[in-house]
Design a protein around this motif. Structure first.
Motif, PDB file in Angstrom:
ATOM      1  N   CYS B 166      -8.091 -15.826   3.001  1.00 47.66           N
ATOM      2  CA  CYS B 166      -8.627 -14.918   3.859  1.00 47.66           C
ATOM      3  C   CYS B 166      -7.401 -14.757   4.575  1.00 47.66           C
ATOM      4  CB  CYS B 166      -9.429 -15.814   4.960  1.00 47.66           C
ATOM      5  SG  CYS B 166     -11.196 -16.905   3.828  1.00 47.66           S
ATOM      6  N   SER B 167      -6.290 -14.814   5.475  1.00 43.33           N
ATOM      7  CA  SER B 167      -5.773 -13.977   6.424  1.00 43.33           C
ATOM      8  C   SER B 167      -4.751 -12.969   5.430  1.00 43.33           C
ATOM      9  CB  SER B 167      -4.804 -14.911   7.177  1.00 43.33           C
ATOM     10  OG  SER B 167      -4.001 -15.140   6.296  1.00 43.33           O
ATOM     11  N   LEU B 168      -5.165 -12.945   4.444  1.00 43.74           N
ATOM     12  CA  LEU B 168      -4.445 -12.154   3.624  1.00 43.74           C
ATOM     13  C   LEU B 168      -4.905 -10.785   3.176  1.00 43.74           C
ATOM     14  CD1 LEU B 168      -1.829 -14.566   0.858  1.00 43.74           C
ATOM     15  CD2 LEU B 168      -0.802 -12.808   3.665  1.00 43.74           C
ATOM     16  N   LEU B 169      -6.506 -11.129   3.127  1.00 40.17           N
ATOM     17  CA  LEU B 169      -7.634 -10.564   2.444  1.00 40.17           C
ATOM     18  C   LEU B 169      -7.393  -9.075   2.692  1.00 40.17           C
ATOM     19  CD1 LEU B 169      -9.823 -10.612   0.343  1.00 40.17           C
ATOM     20  CD2 LEU B 169     -11.283 -10.894   2.142  1.00 40.17           C
ATOM     21  N   TRP B 170      -7.064  -8.937   3.573  1.00 36.34           N
ATOM     22  CA  TRP B 170      -7.143  -7.013   3.749  1.00 36.34           C
ATOM     23  C   TRP B 170      -6.075  -6.537   3.413  1.00 36.34           C
ATOM     24  CZ3 TRP B 170     -10.476  -3.512   4.728  1.00 36.34           C
ATOM     25  CH2 TRP B 170     -11.739  -4.428   4.455  1.00 36.34           C
ATOM     26  N   LEU B 171      -4.740  -7.730   4.181  1.00 41.71           N
ATOM     27  CA  LEU B 171      -3.226  -6.988   3.204  1.00 41.71           C
ATOM     28  C   LEU B 171      -3.265  -6.662   1.842  1.00 41.71           C
ATOM     29  CD1 LEU B 171      -1.224  -9.837   4.745  1.00 41.71           C
ATOM     30  CD2 LEU B 171      -0.920  -7.471   5.674  1.00 41.71           C
ATOM     31  N   TYR B 172      -3.993  -7.626   0.814  1.00 42.73           N
ATOM     32  CA  TYR B 172      -3.977  -7.313  -0.561  1.00 42.73           C
ATOM     33  C   TYR B 172      -4.906  -6.043  -0.815  1.00 42.73           C
ATOM     34  CZ  TYR B 172      -0.795 -10.761  -2.357  1.00 42.73           C
ATOM     35  OH  TYR B 172      -0.171 -11.170  -3.186  1.00 42.73           O
ATOM     36  N   LYS B 173      -5.976  -5.983   0.143  1.00 43.22           N
ATOM     37  CA  LYS B 173      -6.597  -5.228  -0.468  1.00 43.22           C
ATOM     38  C   LYS B 173      -6.354  -3.309   0.287  1.00 43.22           C
ATOM     39  CE  LYS B 173     -11.579  -6.941  -0.001  1.00 43.22           C
ATOM     40  NZ  LYS B 173     -12.776  -6.716   0.788  1.00 43.22           N
ATOM     41  N   GLN B 174      -5.114  -3.625   1.078  1.00 41.68           N
ATOM     42  CA  GLN B 174      -5.209  -2.077   1.853  1.00 41.68           C
ATOM     43  C   GLN B 174      -3.439  -1.394   2.253  1.00 41.68           C
ATOM     44  OE1 GLN B 174      -7.931  -0.287   3.025  1.00 41.68           O
ATOM     45  NE2 GLN B 174      -6.344   0.486   4.358  1.00 41.68           N
ATOM     46  N   VAL B 175      -2.497  -2.418   1.854  1.00 41.62           N
ATOM     47  CA  VAL B 175      -1.209  -1.916   1.498  1.00 41.62           C
ATOM     48  C   VAL B 175      -0.368  -3.149   1.072  1.00 41.62           C
ATOM     49  CG1 VAL B 175      -1.422  -1.831   4.586  1.00 41.62           C
ATOM     50  CG2 VAL B 175      -1.006  -3.780   3.637  1.00 41.62           C
ATOM     51  N   VAL B 203     -18.890 -15.549  -1.147  1.00 41.27           N
ATOM     52  CA  VAL B 203     -18.672 -15.290  -0.849  1.00 41.27           C
ATOM     53  C   VAL B 203     -17.900 -14.150  -0.223  1.00 41.27           C
ATOM     54  CG1 VAL B 203     -18.080 -15.686   1.789  1.00 41.27           C
ATOM     55  CG2 VAL B 203     -18.555 -17.268   0.313  1.00 41.27           C
ATOM     56  N   LEU B 204     -16.599 -13.083  -1.034  1.00 39.72           N
ATOM     57  CA  LEU B 204     -16.444 -12.589  -1.318  1.00 39.72           C
ATOM     58  C   LEU B 204     -16.578 -10.951  -1.636  1.00 39.72           C
ATOM     59  CD1 LEU B 204     -12.285 -14.265  -1.116  1.00 39.72           C
ATOM     60  CD2 LEU B 204     -14.131 -13.499   0.956  1.00 39.72           C
ATOM     61  N   GLY B 205     -17.455 -11.676  -2.903  1.00 42.49           N
ATOM     62  CA  GLY B 205     -17.546 -10.200  -3.390  1.00 42.49           C
ATOM     63  C   GLY B 205     -16.442 -10.457  -4.347  1.00 42.49           C
ATOM     64  N   GLU B 206     -16.155  -8.938  -5.275  1.00 47.33           N
ATOM     65  CA  GLU B 206     -14.926  -8.515  -6.191  1.00 47.33           C
ATOM     66  C   GLU B 206     -14.037  -8.163  -5.426  1.00 47.33           C
ATOM     67  OE1 GLU B 206     -15.462  -6.935  -9.381  1.00 47.33           O
ATOM     68  OE2 GLU B 206     -13.179  -6.507  -9.717  1.00 47.33           O
ATOM     69  N   VAL B 207     -12.368  -8.862  -5.403  1.00 41.58           N
ATOM     70  CA  VAL B 207     -11.447  -8.593  -4.379  1.00 41.58           C
ATOM     71  C   VAL B 207     -11.004  -7.558  -5.742  1.00 41.58           C
ATOM     72  CG1 VAL B 207      -9.586  -9.437  -2.792  1.00 41.58           C
ATOM     73  CG2 VAL B 207     -11.484 -10.886  -2.743  1.00 41.58           C
ATOM     74  N   LYS B 208     -10.403  -6.491  -5.484  1.00 47.43           N
ATOM     75  CA  LYS B 208      -9.639  -5.513  -5.649  1.00 47.43           C
ATOM     76  C   LYS B 208      -8.536  -5.490  -5.117  1.00 47.43           C
ATOM     77  CE  LYS B 208      -9.677  -0.975  -8.116  1.00 47.43           C
ATOM     78  NZ  LYS B 208      -8.174  -1.131  -6.941  1.00 47.43           N
ATOM     79  N   LEU B 209      -7.224  -5.434  -5.921  1.00 45.31           N
ATOM     80  CA  LEU B 209      -5.866  -5.290  -4.963  1.00 45.31           C
ATOM     81  C   LEU B 209      -5.707  -3.727  -4.474  1.00 45.31           C
ATOM     82  CD1 LEU B 209      -4.049  -8.682  -6.522  1.00 45.31           C
ATOM     83  CD2 LEU B 209      -5.557  -8.027  -5.103  1.00 45.31           C
ATOM     84  N   CYS B 210      -5.292  -3.367  -3.909  1.00 47.74           N
ATOM     85  CA  CYS B 210      -4.516  -2.546  -3.411  1.00 47.74           C
ATOM     86  C   CYS B 210      -4.124  -1.543  -4.570  1.00 47.74           C
ATOM     87  CB  CYS B 210      -3.549  -2.068  -2.218  1.00 47.74           C
ATOM     88  SG  CYS B 210      -2.139  -0.876  -1.958  1.00 47.74           S
ATOM     89  N   ASP B 211      -3.678  -0.558  -4.638  1.00 46.07           N
ATOM     90  CA  ASP B 211      -3.065   0.792  -5.422  1.00 46.07           C
ATOM     91  C   ASP B 211      -2.249   1.309  -5.711  1.00 46.07           C
ATOM     92  OD1 ASP B 211      -4.404  -0.580  -7.860  1.00 46.07           O
ATOM     93  OD2 ASP B 211      -6.340   1.008  -7.980  1.00 46.07           O
ATOM     94  N   LYS B 212      -2.390   1.923  -3.859  1.00 42.71           N
ATOM     95  CA  LYS B 212      -1.441   2.511  -3.199  1.00 42.71           C
ATOM     96  C   LYS B 212      -1.854   2.339  -1.879  1.00 42.71           C
ATOM     97  CE  LYS B 212      -0.569   8.061  -2.236  1.00 42.71           C
ATOM     98  NZ  LYS B 212      -0.879   8.237  -1.198  1.00 42.71           N
TER      99      LYS B 212
END
Lengths: 181, 434
Positions: B166-175, B203-212
């Motif tokens: 969970c703490s890495l979630l936004w990193l993987y999604k954004q940057v 809970v999270l739905g589909e998590v798409k890893l960041c492309d850019k």
């Protein structure tokens, strides 16, 4: 050996023990299952797939089309490659050839936890059974050498019900030969 | 299991932890994230809520038996099961180690890096670069650990995996774009496996890893900021804007994303490079030329005569501005920052505007007023959302270019010299918008 393995799989799936016999095919023995309905089934992958369906655990054969295909690929790999490993040299080739050849198992498992998809499948279970005698025979250093295979193997043998009668293989999670790649 | 209620705002990554844990354990948990059960910024300020949770922060958990708990990791621990908490004392200690690792070592740099890309925090190059370097170190540590392991502790998913994922979630999604995460293949393998477990997916739905890799977007930031700043002066009730500010600060990524989506839509709807003055006939007054004269030559003897000689009162207008809240001005340097800050936010107006704004008086007894020149006959601020941040804090009065008053004001403000009868205070310092 294949028969013991199928018996273990039956237990793992919560099925009653079936009646098995062996049939010679070329130089090797092929397991045969006598079913209550219809003709007997021959061959490890065939019988294993049948058992999974019988136990109503079809998800072990993969959920998406791609997963199903990958599971079949590894079942075939198991019977055509792993079961024919004879020399130590063969083992080395299968587990880890070289970095140019990305076909080997160690490379395949580099970015995967399970052989197909994000859950355990029959591919993991049968590959685990097939590799058990080989992995159990490896030295600590060799196990560390095939790091991704070892990590995967350690995980699969701890999955509930999979290991059955097979002895647990010990892995050291902290690297001790860190200069070896 | 008694069950309970989790108070949170929607899509709070901290709330994901207990929710995923509850998926594993089957703990019956009800989420209160919207009115009437729970309204963020309102419910958690009530005396009743504060009695149960003195911090007034969410996520907060209340069991059906009245047991209250705050801090997301503790709630996850409580609603989870023994397998998640770790079987042996050794495992439990390791789980605690990784949960703390996530809170203490991942969350701070992750926030410093990700929040500016979501427009909810001002960008600071140094801080972002430092956060990037820290993340590399953290990912290297995790990568080494996960090289020989499937999950962080033991062979099963534990609270450690839930907290760190969970703490890495936004990193993987954004940057964390493919090239950045390339050296950390073991972490990505583990992360992808975790977020694709059915209990995580619910809970999270589909998590798409960041492309850019997402970068700081000043425009997004500016669009999000006004909401904090404008109401401050407009609303007489002090409490309300304060709450709003806190809300936006605490509310991390998801809220911002929603806002962004809306503002992005609005942006897309507007024709992008539209000249707001396209409908005006060509003017003979060349602003650039005047600015050159003003900057390079004597104001009184060259620039001012030039201004009056060429000024086109059909195509341009002159305005007098006065800060509406002089009582709130304290230290003069802060007041100056107020002026220069406004200039900065009006950056795009520079081509078609000119102003001299002056601070009068001394500490705790000062006023701000200025003379502005705009293209067209109306205030320019309504033309762009970006320009509306400060102008409401000023009174605006259009000057008649032919009047004596206008001539005097223009002269005094452009030269920074004169009696400034209109203010009743002595000149302190001036700022030029050009």
């Amino acid at each position: 050996m294949a028969v013991e393995e199928l018996t273990a799989l039956e237990k793992c799936l919560g099925l009653k023990a079936g009646k098995y016999s062996r049939r010679a095919q070329g130089s090797s023995q092929v397991p045969v299952l006598q079913t209550n309905s219809g003709p007997s089934l021959a061959g490890l992958a065939t019988i294993a797939s049948h058992l999974v369906t019988q136990a109503k655990k079809e998800e072990l054969l993969g959920v998406s089309l791609e997963e199903k295909a990958v599971v079949q690929q590894w079942l075939e790999y198991r019977t055509t490659r792993i079961d024919r490993l004879t020399s130590k040299e063969d083992v080395r080739t299968t587990l880890k050839v070289s970095h140019e050849n990305r076909q080997d198992l160690n490379c395949y498992l580099e970015d995967k936890v399970y052989m197909a998809g994000n859950k355990i499948t029959l591919a993991d279970i049968l590959t685990y059974y097939g590799l058990h005698p080989i992995i159990a025979d490896l030295s600590i250093q060799e196990k560390e050498n095939y790091m991704n295979v070892s990590r995967w193997f350690s995980h699969i043998q701890h999955s509930p019900g999979v290991r059955q009668h097979l002895p647990s293989v010990v892995f050291i999670k902290n690297r001790i030969y860190s200069n070896v790649h | 299991m008694v069950g309970g209620t989790l108070y949170t705002y929607p899509d709070n990554w901290r709330a994901y932890k207990p929710l995923i844990a509850a998926q594993y354990s089957g703990f019956p948990i009800t989420v209160a994230s919207s009115a009437p059960e729970f309204q963020f910024g309102v419910t958690n300020k009530t005396a009743e809520f504060l009695k149960k949770f003195p911090l007034g922060k969410v996520p907060a958990f209340e069991g059906n038996d009245g047991f209250c708990l705050f801090e997301s990791s503790a709630i996850a621990h409580y609603v989870g099961n023994d397998a998640l908490r770790g079987a042996s004392r050794l495992d439990q200690a390791q789980v605690l180690q990784w949960v703390s690792f996530a809170d203490n070592h991942i969350v701070p740099p992750a926030s410093a890096w990700v929040f500016p890309t979501l427009g909810i925090m001002q960008f600071n190059k140094q801080a972002s670069e430092q956060a990037k370097e820290e993340m590399k170190l953290i990912l290297t540590t995790l990568d080494g650990h996960l090289q020989s392991r499937t999950f962080l502790v033991g062979e099963r998913i534990t609270l450690a995996d839930i907290a760190v994922t969970c703490s890495l979630l936004w990193l993987y999604k954004q940057v964390l774009d493919p090239s950045f995460r390339q050296p950390f293949g073991n972490v990505t393998r583990w992360f992808v496996t975790c977020v694709n477990q059915p209990q995580f997916r619910v809970v999270l739905g589909e998590v798409k890893l960041c492309d850019k890799m997402a970068q700081f977007d000043a425009k997004k930031f500016a669009e999000l900021q006004p909401k904090k700043e404008t109401p401050k002066k407009e609303k007489p009730v002090k409490e309300q804007p304060q709450q709003k500010k806190e809300k936006e600060e605490k509310k991390p990524a998801p809220a911002a994303e929603e806002d962004l989506d809306e503002s992005e839509k609005a942006l897309a709807a507007e024709p992008k490079s539209k000249d707001p003055y396209a409908h005006l006939p060509k003017s003979s007054f060349i602003m650039d030329e005047f600015k050159r004269k003003y900057s390079n030559e004597d104001t009184l003897s060259v620039a001012l005569p030039y201004f009056w000689e060429h000024f086109d009162k059909e195509g341009w207008s002159i305005w007098y501005s006065e800060y509406r809240f002089p009582n709130e001005l304290t230290q003069t340097f802060m007041s100056c920052n107020l002026i220069t800050g406004m200039f900065q936010r009006l950056d795009k107006l520079r081509k078609t505007g000119f102003a001299s704004v002056i601070l009068f008086g001394t500490n705790n007894d000062s006023s701000i007023s200025g003379v502005w020149v705009f293209r067209g006959q109306d205030l320019a601020f309504t033309l762009s959302e970006d320009w509306q941040i400060d102008y409401e804090s000023y009174n605006w009065r259009k000057l008649d270019p032919d009047s004596e008053e206008c001539k005097t004001l223009v002269k005094e403000y452009f030269c920074w010299e004169g009696e400034f009868k209109n203010t009743g205070k002595a000149f302190n310092q001036g700022k030029i918008f050009k």
